[in-house]
Scaffold this active site. Structure first.
Site, PDB file in Angstrom:
ATOM      1  CB  SER A   1      35.376  48.725  47.474  1.00 32.81           C
ATOM      2  OG  SER A   1      36.392  48.824  46.520  1.00 32.81           O
TER       3      SER A   1
ATOM      4  CG  HIS B   1      38.768  44.663  46.714  1.00 30.73           C
ATOM      5  ND1 HIS B   1      37.612  44.091  47.188  1.00 30.73           N
ATOM      6  CD2 HIS B   1      38.418  45.890  46.230  1.00 30.73           C
ATOM      7  CE1 HIS B   1      36.593  44.928  47.000  1.00 30.73           C
ATOM      8  NE2 HIS B   1      37.061  46.021  46.430  1.00 30.73           N
TER       9      HIS B   1
END
Length: 254
Positions: free
Chosen positions: A133, A169
């Protein structure tokens, strides 16, 4: 032991539920270790800057490393650096793993401590850089982030070791895909490489050489800006073109 070329593993994954510990390192982190070429007990350094160096999470990772048989150290920057010479510690590692959280805060704190230049030297020295991330976006030119609030926005001041944007994501947060495509179409982000949850991108130097996955059926994507012909919108503006990259499924994938 340095890898034979500067290597980055940029992911939307890397951890899983453990059997003897609450969390465990998943195949994406194991692959980063494999790419380092180490033949001994792997040495990892973890940075949790993006989440404020949470000591409880450090402890969870310590347990995961003990189960895996790896040596793990942490570089904490809150409220001061936890080691006298972060660069020396990073250069001793086989793999550096950067956790998720606020990529905007991570970049600001790293620059305040000079780690932006440190990481460039560590990368060139052959230490495998990886993360999830925020720990994926940071190595790129930029990407999409919720660092500023619930609505996603662009971040464009990444370390730019890799001359691309990065979308994380991509399959689990509905705003990610359309925003990446708009930012690429508008030229805010360059060609952007994206990962579904559980997928990682492997770069050797600045070349994307492979997408890998610890979750079956997930994908990676390249989003490019195109003008003219069928790739041009009706008003003549550029549009984004997305191409799916089929990841190689890693051993131990679920």
């Amino acid at each position: 032991m340095p890898a034979d070329a500067p290597t980055i593993v940029a992911t939307s994954g890397g951890m899983k539920a453990g059997r003897r510990s609450r969390v465990a390192f998943a195949p994406l982190v194991e692959h980063a270790v494999e790419l380092s070429g180490t033949t001994g007990r792997p040495k990892l350094v973890h940075l949790g800057t993006a989440s404020g160096d949470q000591r409880w999470w450090n402890a969870e990772l310590d347990e995961a490393a003990a189960v895996a048989g790896w040596d793990l150290r942490h570089v904490n920057l809150f409220s001061m650096p936890s080691v006298d010479d972060p660069e020396a510690l990073l250069l001793e590692a086989d793999v550096v793993w950067v956790g998720g959280g606020s990529v905007v805060n991570l970049l600001a704190v790293w620059r305040a401590h000079g780690l932006d230049e440190v990481f460039r030297r560590v990368w060139r020295a052959g230490v495998v850089l990886g993360g999830v991330s925020a720990g994926s976006i940071c190595w790129h030119v930029g990407g999409t982030t919720d660092s500023f609030g619930p609505s996603l926005r662009a971040v464009t001041d990444g370390l730019a070791l890799l001359p691309y944007g990065n979308g994380v994501h991509y399959d689990s947060e509905a705003e990610r895909r359309p925003l990446v495509q708009r930012l690429v179409a508008e030229g805010v982000l360059p060609t952007t490489h994206c990962t579904d949850d559980g997928v990682g991108l492997v770069y050797r130097g600045t070349e994307l050489v492979e997408a890998v996955s610890e979750v079956r059926g997930k994908g990676a994507y390249t989003v490019t800006r195109a003008t003219g012909g069928p790739d041009q919108d009706d008003d003549g503006s550029a549009r984004a073109v997305e191409e799916r990259l089929e990841p190689r499924v890693l051993p131990g994938a679920r």
